[in-house]
Scaffold this motif. Structure first.
Motif, short mmCIF file in Angstrom:
data_model
loop_
_atom_site.label_atom_id
_atom_site.label_comp_id
_atom_site.label_asym_id
_atom_site.label_seq_id
_atom_site.Cartn_x
_atom_site.Cartn_y
_atom_site.Cartn_z
N THR A 94 0.83 -1.21 0.00
CA THR A 94 0.00 0.00 0.00
C THR A 94 0.87 1.25 0.00
N ALA A 95 1.92 1.25 0.84
CA ALA A 95 2.82 2.40 0.88
C ALA A 95 3.49 2.61 -0.48
N ALA A 96 3.88 1.50 -1.13
CA ALA A 96 4.51 1.63 -2.45
C ALA A 96 3.54 2.28 -3.44
N GLY A 97 2.28 1.82 -3.44
CA GLY A 97 1.31 2.41 -4.35
C GLY A 97 1.03 3.87 -4.01
N ALA A 98 0.92 4.19 -2.69
CA ALA A 98 0.60 5.57 -2.30
C ALA A 98 1.77 6.51 -2.59
N LEU A 99 2.99 6.11 -2.26
CA LEU A 99 4.15 6.97 -2.49
C LEU A 99 4.40 7.15 -3.99
N LEU A 100 4.19 6.10 -4.75
CA LEU A 100 4.31 6.24 -6.20
C LEU A 100 3.25 7.19 -6.73
N GLY A 101 2.06 7.14 -6.17
CA GLY A 101 1.01 8.07 -6.59
C GLY A 101 1.35 9.50 -6.23
N LEU A 102 1.89 9.76 -5.02
CA LEU A 102 2.31 11.11 -4.64
C LEU A 102 3.38 11.63 -5.58
N LEU A 103 4.33 10.75 -5.91
CA LEU A 103 5.39 11.16 -6.83
C LEU A 103 4.83 11.49 -8.21
N SER A 104 3.85 10.73 -8.65
CA SER A 104 3.26 10.98 -9.98
C SER A 104 2.47 12.29 -9.99
N LEU A 105 1.88 12.67 -8.85
CA LEU A 105 1.13 13.93 -8.79
C LEU A 105 2.07 15.13 -8.77
N HIS A 106 3.09 15.10 -7.87
CA HIS A 106 4.09 16.16 -7.84
C HIS A 106 5.17 15.75 -6.84
N PRO A 107 6.47 15.82 -7.19
CA PRO A 107 7.54 15.43 -6.27
C PRO A 107 7.56 16.25 -4.99
N ALA A 108 7.08 17.51 -5.03
CA ALA A 108 7.12 18.34 -3.82
C ALA A 108 6.25 17.77 -2.71
N LEU A 109 5.25 17.01 -3.08
CA LEU A 109 4.38 16.43 -2.06
C LEU A 109 5.16 15.48 -1.13
N LEU A 110 6.12 14.75 -1.69
CA LEU A 110 6.93 13.84 -0.88
C LEU A 110 7.79 14.61 0.12
N LEU A 111 8.25 15.82 -0.27
CA LEU A 111 9.07 16.62 0.65
C LEU A 111 8.29 17.04 1.89
N VAL A 112 6.99 17.18 1.76
CA VAL A 112 6.16 17.59 2.90
C VAL A 112 5.73 16.38 3.74
N VAL A 113 5.42 15.28 3.08
CA VAL A 113 4.81 14.13 3.78
C VAL A 113 5.85 13.23 4.44
N LEU A 114 6.99 13.00 3.80
CA LEU A 114 7.95 12.01 4.30
C LEU A 114 8.58 12.37 5.65
N PRO A 115 9.01 13.63 5.93
CA PRO A 115 9.67 13.91 7.22
C PRO A 115 8.85 13.53 8.45
N PRO A 116 7.57 13.96 8.57
CA PRO A 116 6.82 13.52 9.77
C PRO A 116 6.57 12.02 9.82
N LEU A 117 6.41 11.41 8.65
CA LEU A 117 6.28 9.96 8.62
C LEU A 117 7.52 9.29 9.18
N ALA A 118 8.69 9.76 8.73
CA ALA A 118 9.95 9.18 9.21
C ALA A 118 10.15 9.42 10.70
N ALA A 119 9.77 10.61 11.19
CA ALA A 119 9.92 10.91 12.62
C ALA A 119 9.04 10.00 13.47
N GLY A 120 7.80 9.78 13.05
CA GLY A 120 6.92 8.88 13.79
C GLY A 120 7.42 7.46 13.79
N LEU A 121 7.91 7.01 12.64
CA LEU A 121 8.45 5.65 12.56
C LEU A 121 9.70 5.50 13.44
N ALA A 122 10.56 6.51 13.45
CA ALA A 122 11.77 6.44 14.28
C ALA A 122 11.40 6.36 15.77
#
Length: 585
Positions: A152-180
């Motif tokens: 699911t994450a692969a499909g969602a992240l690929l979809g965010l990248l297809s919409l616009h790469p800047a979206l990943l810059l906003v979404v990934l940092p808090p995701l990584a912080a919560g996972l850490a």
């Protein structure tokens, strides 16, 4: 990772690889269904973005509705995907459960086998019921959540990248912080889960041991010590549960960071994203990816890893790991010795046993079994108690032991009233050996040292020699051999109980026909050994020889009790004369 966890992983890795290697077909089919789930996650967010940008905002509602229809079909197809996933999941989880049950049964049977370590594998019940089901459910949840998150994450992240790469810059940092933050809690949560399971097993083991030893605990008056140990184990289990709950709260906080901050960050960065060419449809598609796919999958993953993952590791190590070292059998000797030392000075100055006008009736209108009985037994004296069956001999020993309260009068042992006396103090003052000797499943040494757990091996060997128990001990495999009560004769069980009483630190021994299953020679040897130990001996006599060997004999005749030496009683007690004639015949 702690050394225990690392060791568990090393032990579990080879069987895990073998288990998965035999199920490649199921795993491939499971991956194919998961790919369909990944495509579904990609299609839902992408269709929402296209319906806004190319449909409704472009003035073409039909195109927008078409894309929303595609998104609806993708959502509805999720039911078919879930059905296919669960159908394949059973091909992995059920063989695991069957294998764990076989392993638990094999371990328990191997322990009970003639060439096994022996003893009762009380933890087998927990493994077969609670732990196997924990492993099955945890493994199923872990497979589902890991598979769902990855695809699911692969499909969602690929979809965010297809919409616009800047979206990943906003979404990934808090995701990584919560996972850490979540990953930091994994190790202490696994340790807390291990302690909780160990506390659960220890409590179950203690409860089973105490239940099996109820008669002996009541006879020895050591119930409060066992009760305190049970209370301590309950407190330890509660503390382990509270610790586990604390780390679960930390996991919830990590889930909040990873699950809510990405949405907030996306809302805050809307203006910044719009300035970099991110369309309204792309923003709405990004929210759809987060809320509909990515965050639910992340929530499931963190829940599974935080709870199911740690439980699975601990339980598999319990079932598949090496046999744990056996714990010593439950015994009261650990609590009686200090109390016995506290009374050492007092017992030296007072009579060993004193009854003052003791009367006992089993009912308000019943004739008294003992009526105004007075008796003094000096420290170190050997007293025999004789009389017809049902005259009150066993009642007398129970009164002296403190397990029965008199209707009137007072019973003292070593100068202390026994009625209402704390059981731990009674256990330090006397040992009662009943006619039906108690022997438990365990080693010979544990049975002999039951009332004195600190007895040295040399002392055990010496006691075995004094009672002539060496042939039995040798037949059972020595002091480390296994005792199976059902395989011992009544006389052999009595000898084991008599050696146990001989080793006890209690200054008073009460034998309630405890030698009735012994032959005369063995009985004489046992009574001489018990009379020779430091302390006082009161014996309900089974043969005339027991009364002859005693310093004095108490005759209970239902009218008045008489006490004296064998020669004195022959001259003044008609009942004793009759009993002597009966014994001689």
């Amino acid at each position: 990772m702690t050394s225990a966890e690392a060791g568990a992983l090393r032990r579990l890795a080879p069987p895990a690889r073998r288990f998965l290697a035999h199920r490649k077909g199921v795993l491939v089919r499971l991956a194919l269904w998961s790919l369909a789930e990944s495509g579904q996650a990609f299609l839902v967010g992408h269709a929402v973005a296209r319906s806004v940008d190319e449909g409704f905002l472009a003035g073409d509602p039909r195109r927008g509705l078409l894309w929303l229809g595609i998104a609806l079909v993708a959502v509805l197809s999720g039911a078919r995907v879930v059905r296919g996933v669960f159908a394949q999941l059973a091909g992995v989880t059920e063989p695991l459960r069957d294998g764990l049950v076989r392993r638990a049964v094999d371990r328990s049977m191997a322990r009970a086998a003639p060439d096994g370590p022996g003893g009762t594998d009380r933890a087998a019940v927990s493994r077969l019921t609670n732990q196997v089901e924990i492993a099955r459910d945890s493994f199923a949840g872990l497979v589902l959540s890991l598979r769902s998150f990855v695809f699911t994450a692969a499909g969602a992240l690929l979809g965010l990248l297809s919409l616009h790469p800047a979206l990943l810059l906003v979404v990934l940092p808090p995701l990584a912080a919560g996972l850490a933050l979540f990953l930091v809690t994994l190790r202490p949560m696994a340790a807390a889960q291990r302690r909780a399971l160990a506390a659960d097993e220890a409590l179950g083991e203690h409860a089973a041991s105490a239940r099996a030893a109820l008669r002996d605990l009541a006879a020895c008056g050591t119930g409060p010590g066992v009760e305190q140990r049970g209370a301590d184990l309950v407190a330890e289990a509660a503390a382990a549960a509270r610790t586990l709950a604390g780390w679960a709260a930390m996991r919830t906080a990590a889930l909040g960071v990873a699950g809510h901050l990405p949405v907030l960050a996306l809302l805050v960065a809307v203006e910044w994203l719009r300035g970099r060419g991110v369309s309204v449809g792309a923003l709405l598609g990004a929210f759809t990816y987060l809320v509909q796919s990515l965050l639910p999958a992340l929530h499931t993953l963190m829940t599974a890893l935080g709870a199911a993952g740690s439980r699975l590791l601990v339980v598999l190590d319990r079932i598949l790991g090496p046999e744990p070292e056996p714990e010593p059998e439950l015994g009261p000797g650990t609590t009686s010795a200090p109390v016995a030392a506290a009374f050492a000075v007092h017992t030296a100055a007072a009579p060993a046993v004193e009854l003052r006008a003791v009367t006992l009736s089993y009912g308000v209108r019943a004739e008294p079994v003992l009526d105004a009985l007075d008796l003094r037994v000096a420290p170190g004296e050997h007293l025999a108690v004789v009389g017809p069956s049902g005259i009150g001999k066993s009642t007398l020993t129970r009164l002296v032991a403190g397990t029965l309260a008199p209707s009137r009068g007072e019973v003292r042992v070593a100068g202390r009233p026994v009625t209402g006396c704390p059981a731990a103090e009674l256990a330090a003052l006397r040992v009662l050996v009943p006619q039906d000797a108690y022997v438990f499943s365990g080693t010979v040494g544990d049975n002999l040292a039951y009332l004195r757990t600190d007895a040295r091996r040399a002392e055990l060997d010496a006691a075995v020699g004094v009672f002539g128990l060496a042939p039995l001990v040798e037949r059972l495999g020595g002091l480390d051999g296994t005792v199976r009560p059902a395989e011992l004769s009544p006389g052999e069980r009595q000898l084991v109980a008599l050696v146990r009483a001989y080793l006890s630190p209690a200054p008073l021994l009460l034998l309630d026909e405890a030698t009735c299953h012994l032959d005369p020679a063995s009985e004489a040897r046992a009574e001489e050994a018990l009379a020779g130990r430091t302390g006082t001996l009161v014996v309900v006599a089974h043969r005339l020889s027991s009364a002859v060997r005693a310093d004095r004999t108490l005759v209970l005749d239902g009218v008045r009790a008489q006490c004296g030496t064998h020669a004195e009683l022959l001259g003044r007690s008609p009942l004793y004369q009759d009993l002597t004639g009966h014994w001689n015949s």
